[in-house]
Design an enzyme around this catalytic site. Structure first.
Site, PDB file in Angstrom:
ATOM      1  N   ASN A 114       0.855  -1.179   0.000  1.00  0.00           N
ATOM      2  CA  ASN A 114       0.000   0.000   0.000  1.00  0.00           C
ATOM      3  C   ASN A 114       0.895   1.234   0.000  1.00  0.00           C
ATOM      4  OD1 ASN A 114      -1.708   2.100   0.510  1.00  0.00           O
ATOM      5  ND2 ASN A 114      -2.907   1.009   2.051  1.00  0.00           N
ATOM      6  N   ASP A 137      -6.681   5.736  -9.280  1.00  0.00           N
ATOM      7  CA  ASP A 137      -8.120   5.641  -9.017  1.00  0.00           C
ATOM      8  C   ASP A 137      -8.647   7.023  -8.624  1.00  0.00           C
ATOM      9  OD1 ASP A 137      -8.056   2.911  -9.521  1.00  0.00           O
ATOM     10  OD2 ASP A 137      -7.499   2.446  -7.459  1.00  0.00           O
TER      11      ASP A 137
HETATM   12  N1  SAM Z   1      -0.848   2.892 -13.553  1.00  0.00           N
HETATM   13  C1  SAM Z   1      -1.516   1.778 -14.200  1.00  0.00           C
HETATM   14  C2  SAM Z   1      -1.911   2.139 -15.618  1.00  0.00           C
HETATM   15  O1  SAM Z   1      -1.817   3.321 -15.970  1.00  0.00           O
HETATM   16  O2  SAM Z   1      -2.303   1.245 -16.362  1.00  0.00           O
HETATM   17  C3  SAM Z   1      -2.723   1.295 -13.402  1.00  0.00           C
HETATM   18  C4  SAM Z   1      -3.866   2.262 -13.226  1.00  0.00           C
HETATM   19  S1  SAM Z   1      -5.206   1.576 -12.245  1.00  0.00           S
HETATM   20  C5  SAM Z   1      -6.560   2.573 -12.683  1.00  0.00           C
HETATM   21  C6  SAM Z   1      -4.782   2.085 -10.591  1.00  0.00           C
HETATM   22  C7  SAM Z   1      -3.933   1.049  -9.882  1.00  0.00           C
HETATM   23  O3  SAM Z   1      -3.492   1.550  -8.628  1.00  0.00           O
HETATM   24  C8  SAM Z   1      -4.666  -0.238  -9.609  1.00  0.00           C
HETATM   25  O4  SAM Z   1      -3.941  -1.323 -10.130  1.00  0.00           O
HETATM   26  C9  SAM Z   1      -4.764  -0.289  -8.077  1.00  0.00           C
HETATM   27  O5  SAM Z   1      -4.752  -1.602  -7.565  1.00  0.00           O
HETATM   28  C10 SAM Z   1      -3.543   0.503  -7.681  1.00  0.00           C
HETATM   29  N2  SAM Z   1      -3.622   1.107  -6.343  1.00  0.00           N
HETATM   30  C11 SAM Z   1      -4.668   1.791  -5.821  1.00  0.00           C
HETATM   31  N3  SAM Z   1      -4.367   2.219  -4.581  1.00  0.00           N
HETATM   32  C12 SAM Z   1      -3.102   1.795  -4.314  1.00  0.00           C
HETATM   33  C13 SAM Z   1      -2.259   1.904  -3.177  1.00  0.00           C
HETATM   34  N4  SAM Z   1      -2.654   2.552  -2.084  1.00  0.00           N
HETATM   35  N5  SAM Z   1      -1.025   1.344  -3.234  1.00  0.00           N
HETATM   36  C14 SAM Z   1      -0.629   0.678  -4.343  1.00  0.00           C
HETATM   37  N6  SAM Z   1      -1.395   0.553  -5.449  1.00  0.00           N
HETATM   38  C15 SAM Z   1      -2.614   1.085  -5.435  1.00  0.00           C
END
Ligand code: SAM
Length: 239
Positions: A114, A137
């Site tokens: 995280n 997100d």
């Molecule tokens: N950056 C990638 C792309 O452009 O294809 C993925 C975008 S996706 C919409 C957002 C990603 O952030 C997801 O895979 C989600 O699991 C991850 N994520 C969300 N909150 C997070 C956190 N606190 N720590 C690590 N990853 C996180």
């Protein structure tokens, strides 16, 4: 929950031999009869004293890391990803690339974690030169804004781990989130916008829309994107 994944106690506890065995062979790796390290056969093992310099926060399926790996072959980089299955996919993807391309893709790795909680466990002060936040997100509701990966409070942490001159790259297809990320960065005393002329010279900027899975999806659908790229500045000397 968080209890399901290990968290390094401090940046010096990050196990580089696990992430980058080609550069940091453990005793086990070198004991292999064939001299094979993660699919690299008989290759001379380069000495690498470097630390991780780039982080892709919420790396998703890892497209950016894969593109950056060959663009910056001497730079160690890591993706942080919260979803277990997605992280496992990225691990497999990297291992397959290492086997298919001996000597390449040894500089990228991924960890399930995280990022909103554990950035300081991974990186020491001024360690990073680039941080990526690509299509994070959106968390639309006001009460969920505290879950956004860019916030005034988290920018303090990012400023701490970035070296002076280090760069934060953000991009989204959600206009409201784009405005939010830009205004957080604009309002922070340790960041300033990278000027257009420098953006054009930076080969990484083109990858923001083309390299990640989310970016490709937005491009396929003809969606608009909102980019904010900021530089970590050195604090003003106080008289
Ligand atoms: N950056 C990638 C792309 O452009 O294809 C993925 C975008 S996706 C919409 C957002 C990603 O952030 C997801 O895979 C989600 O699991 C991850 N994520 C969300 N909150 C997070 C956190 N606190 N720590 C690590 N990853 C996180």
């Amino acid at each position: 929950s968080d209890s399901h994944f290990p968290v390094p106690l401090t940046p010096s506890h990050v196990d580089y031999s696990l992430h980058y065995p080609y550069f940091f062979p453990s005793d086990q790796d070198t004991a292999d009869d064939n001299g094979d390290v993660a699919g690299v056969s008989q290759a001379p093992i380069p000495i690498c004293n470097s630390k991780i310099r780039f982080v892709d926060v919420g790396c998703g399926f890892g497209g950016l890391l894969v593109s950056l790996a060959t663009l910056f072959p001497d730079t160690l980089m890591i993706g942080m990803e919260l979803r277990d299955k997605v992280t496992e996919y990225v691990k497999e993807r990297i291992l397959a690339l290492r086997v298919a391309n001996p000597g390449q893709y040894q500089n990228i790795s991924v960890d399930r974690t995280n990022s909103m909680k554990y950035i300081p466990n991974y990186f020491s002060k001024g360690q990073l030169s680039k941080m990526f936040f690509l299509f994070p997100d959106p968390h639309f509701k006001e009460k969920n804004h505290r879950r956004r990966v860019i916030s005034p409070h988290l920018l303090d942490e990012y400023a701490y781990t970035l070296e002076a001159g280090g760069i934060i790259y953000t991009i989204t297809d959600v206009e409201e989130l784009g405005d939010w990320m830009r205004s957080c960065l604009e309002g922070h005393p340790l960041f300033e916008a990278v000027v257009e002329e420098d953006l054009e010279k930076d080969p990484v900027v083109k990858l923001l829309t083309s390299a990640t899975e989310e970016g490709q999806k937005v491009a396929r659908n003809g969606g608009q994107t909102y980019r904010a790229v900021y530089k970590r500045i050195a604090p003003q000397a106080v008289d």
